[in-house]
Design a protein around this motif. Structure first.
Motif, PDB file in Angstrom:
ATOM      1  N   SER A 116       0.830  -1.208   0.000  1.00  0.00           N
ATOM      2  CA  SER A 116       0.000   0.000   0.000  1.00  0.00           C
ATOM      3  C   SER A 116       0.862   1.254   0.000  1.00  0.00           C
ATOM      4  O   SER A 116       0.600   2.207  -0.750  1.00  0.00           O
ATOM      5  CB  SER A 116      -0.938   0.007   1.206  1.00  0.00           C
ATOM      6  OG  SER A 116      -1.826  -1.073   1.162  1.00  0.00           O
ATOM      7  N   THR A 117       1.899   1.258   0.827  1.00  0.00           N
ATOM      8  CA  THR A 117       2.806   2.412   0.861  1.00  0.00           C
ATOM      9  C   THR A 117       3.514   2.578  -0.474  1.00  0.00           C
ATOM     10  O   THR A 117       3.624   3.683  -1.010  1.00  0.00           O
ATOM     11  CB  THR A 117       3.836   2.239   1.994  1.00  0.00           C
ATOM     12  OG1 THR A 117       3.145   2.196   3.241  1.00  0.00           O
ATOM     13  CG2 THR A 117       4.831   3.392   2.006  1.00  0.00           C
ATOM     14  N   THR A 120       1.024   3.840  -3.111  1.00  0.00           N
ATOM     15  CA  THR A 120       0.688   5.249  -2.868  1.00  0.00           C
ATOM     16  C   THR A 120       1.838   6.157  -3.284  1.00  0.00           C
ATOM     17  O   THR A 120       1.631   7.194  -3.928  1.00  0.00           O
ATOM     18  CB  THR A 120       0.342   5.459  -1.388  1.00  0.00           C
ATOM     19  OG1 THR A 120      -0.767   4.617  -1.039  1.00  0.00           O
ATOM     20  CG2 THR A 120      -0.021   6.899  -1.109  1.00  0.00           C
ATOM     21  N   HIS A 123       2.098   6.337  -7.103  1.00  0.00           N
ATOM     22  CA  HIS A 123       1.067   7.233  -7.626  1.00  0.00           C
ATOM     23  C   HIS A 123       1.453   8.696  -7.414  1.00  0.00           C
ATOM     24  O   HIS A 123       1.340   9.530  -8.339  1.00  0.00           O
ATOM     25  CB  HIS A 123      -0.271   6.930  -6.942  1.00  0.00           C
ATOM     26  CG  HIS A 123      -1.358   7.872  -7.279  1.00  0.00           C
ATOM     27  ND1 HIS A 123      -1.920   8.717  -6.346  1.00  0.00           N
ATOM     28  CD2 HIS A 123      -1.973   8.143  -8.451  1.00  0.00           C
ATOM     29  CE1 HIS A 123      -2.844   9.451  -6.935  1.00  0.00           C
ATOM     30  NE2 HIS A 123      -2.899   9.134  -8.203  1.00  0.00           N
ATOM     31  N   LEU A 135      -5.058   5.709  -8.851  1.00  0.00           N
ATOM     32  CA  LEU A 135      -4.704   4.669  -7.877  1.00  0.00           C
ATOM     33  C   LEU A 135      -5.945   3.852  -7.556  1.00  0.00           C
ATOM     34  O   LEU A 135      -6.999   4.397  -7.230  1.00  0.00           O
ATOM     35  CB  LEU A 135      -4.153   5.319  -6.606  1.00  0.00           C
ATOM     36  CG  LEU A 135      -3.744   4.390  -5.455  1.00  0.00           C
ATOM     37  CD1 LEU A 135      -2.601   3.478  -5.871  1.00  0.00           C
ATOM     38  CD2 LEU A 135      -3.349   5.214  -4.225  1.00  0.00           C
ATOM     39  N   VAL A 139      -6.108   0.206  -2.130  1.00  0.00           N
ATOM     40  CA  VAL A 139      -6.106   1.623  -1.784  1.00  0.00           C
ATOM     41  C   VAL A 139      -6.657   2.377  -2.985  1.00  0.00           C
ATOM     42  O   VAL A 139      -6.649   1.881  -4.103  1.00  0.00           O
ATOM     43  CB  VAL A 139      -4.699   2.140  -1.419  1.00  0.00           C
ATOM     44  CG1 VAL A 139      -4.238   1.543  -0.106  1.00  0.00           C
ATOM     45  CG2 VAL A 139      -3.691   1.839  -2.514  1.00  0.00           C
ATOM     46  N   LEU A 286      -0.657   6.067   5.672  1.00  0.00           N
ATOM     47  CA  LEU A 286      -2.012   5.578   5.516  1.00  0.00           C
ATOM     48  C   LEU A 286      -2.625   5.323   6.887  1.00  0.00           C
ATOM     49  O   LEU A 286      -1.916   5.003   7.843  1.00  0.00           O
ATOM     50  CB  LEU A 286      -2.005   4.290   4.690  1.00  0.00           C
ATOM     51  CG  LEU A 286      -1.396   4.424   3.297  1.00  0.00           C
ATOM     52  CD1 LEU A 286      -1.245   3.057   2.655  1.00  0.00           C
ATOM     53  CD2 LEU A 286      -2.242   5.331   2.431  1.00  0.00           C
TER      54      LEU A 286
END
Length: 429
Positions: A116-117, A120, A123, A135, A139, A286
């Motif tokens: 997820s990190t 992100t 993106h 994205l 997520v 997040l």
């Protein structure tokens, strides 16, 4: 993409609602059914079928396709029954691929932790480089909700989604690979195979690997042709990224690795070095992942999204030179906590509060190797925090990093994290 027969939605969460909206927009008259194993099937304009009725509904050919939500295991026996009867099994992600894949650059990122990190950051970097990017996945938006809105789409994908992903990305990335989600996949071996399905396929797509994935023999075999790998970062790029990360809200060595991987992916998709630095600066943690609060003199870290021992190790490493109270434990997935137990004392843990069910194993392992750590075996999170409040002189930082899912006591990790923060605010402010 059009359907000639009714569709069954298996699951009623975010992706199911997205799929229903897509079907309503593209085929308003299409008959849609929904089934759920638990909870409510709150999907508009869908007729409910109870799980026990599915075999007869399949035999009667009441629907021609099942759109499975990610949380529903691909290995449920009912899906084999459906396939044998000629009923197709697909997903929100695969419907996106069939409808919108053409003409777009697709970046797909997976891994046991850090995905997820990394997604992100990728993106953000692409957007700061002036590239039209969206994205989606775990997520951002559900795949069908992002539709054809962007020239480049970054997908953050779980093993539930990579297991039956039927289209190729332009860039596939893997952060790392550790045992996880055995209850969904049925075995660690099948989890690995389903996760690696993202890269273990024929095709001319590029591959990027995180630091922890590069030395993994299973990953190396899945990559097949190492000419697929994106180029390494230059020393200049490495230094610039390290400097930017040290002045950002990215905590810990693991997040520096995530930043390096995101930069490598983004450069492969046309990003600039300036875009990389701006993207790293713009990053915000997040929710429920090393989410930091200060209540009174106590630092409180909500890492409720941690569902593996490896994630807990990374959380502890992100807070050096602290006196830590760690709260860990949750739903059983046969994970090994022995190594984590050996690291607790050297990572500054003075007090360990464990939760059912896996907490019992972590507590036992900790007693063996770190007898100086005070252990609280609590029946639930509220009891753990109440007991920690009575021992506040032993630590300056409380970290909820369970290293296990939440399902045995909570609806999801978000509920667990929200309760943790609220009770800490009440007890330590």
């Amino acid at each position: 993409m059009r359907f000639d027969a009714p569709v069954l939605l298996y699951g009623a969460g975010r992706e199911a609602a997205s799929t229903r909206a897509f079907l309503k927009a593209t085929q308003p008259e299409l008959k849609v059914f929904v089934t759920v194993d638990s909870g409510t099937a709150d999907i508009a304009d869908a007729e409910q079928i109870a799980p026990a009725e599915l075999p007869s509904a399949i035999a009667e050919r009441r629907f021609g396709t099942i759109v499975k939500s990610p949380g529903v295991s691909l290995y449920k026996p009912v899906f084999e029954t459906a396939r044998n009867a000629g009923v197709a099994i697909t997903s929100n992600l695969n419907l996106w691929g069939a409808t919108y894949r053409h003409g777009r650059t697709v970046i797909a990122i997976t891994g046991t932790k850090g995905k997820s990190t990394t997604a992100t950051l990728t993106h953000l970097i692409l957007a700061r480089s002036g590239i039209d990017t969206g994205l989606a996945g775990n997520v951002g938006l559900a795949p069908l909700d992002i539709a054809d809105k962007h020239a480049v789409v970054v997908f953050e994908l779980s093993s539930y989604q990579t297991a039956d992903m039927n289209f190729l990305p332009d860039i596939a990335a893997l952060t790392n690979l550790y045992p996880e989600h055995v209850d969904w996949h049925g075995s660690v071996e099948r989890y690995y195979a389903d996760k690696l399905h993202l890269v273990d396929r024929d095709g001319s797509f590029a591959v990027a690997l995180g630091a922890a994935a590069r030395g993994n023999a299973l990953v190396a075999h899945a990559v097949r042709d190492h000419r697929r790998l994106l180029r390494d970062l230059t020393p200049e790029e490495e230094r610039a990224i390290e400097h930017a990360a040290s002045h950002s809200r990215l905590r810990g060595a693991h997040n520096l690795d995530n930043a390096r991987l995101a930069a490598q992916i983004a450069l492969g998709a046309g990003a600039t070095l300036d875009g990389i630095l701006q993207g790293i600066a713009a990053f915000r943690p997040l929710p429920h992942r090393l989410e930091e609060h200060v209540f009174g003199t106590m630092t409180v870290v909500n890492d409720s999204i941690s569902t593996t021992p490896e994630a807990t190790k990374a959380a502890l490493a992100a807070y050096p030179a602290r006196r830590i109270a760690l709260i860990a434990g949750g739903h059983e997935r046969q994970q090994d906590y022995a190594e984590l137990a050996t690291l607790l004392a050297q990572r500054g843990v003075t007090t360990l509060a464990t939760l059912p069910v896996t907490g019992a194993r972590l507590a036992a392992a900790c007693r063996e190797v770190a007898p100086d750590i005070e252990i609280i075996e609590a029946p639930d999170l509220d009891a753990a925090l109440t007991q920690l409040a009575q021992r506040r002189s032993r630590f300056d930082t409380i970290i909820l990093s369970p290293g296990a899912p939440s399902y045995n006591q909570f609806k999801n990790f978000e509920e667990r994290g929200a309760l943790f923060v609220q009770r800490c605010k009440e007890l330590f402010s």
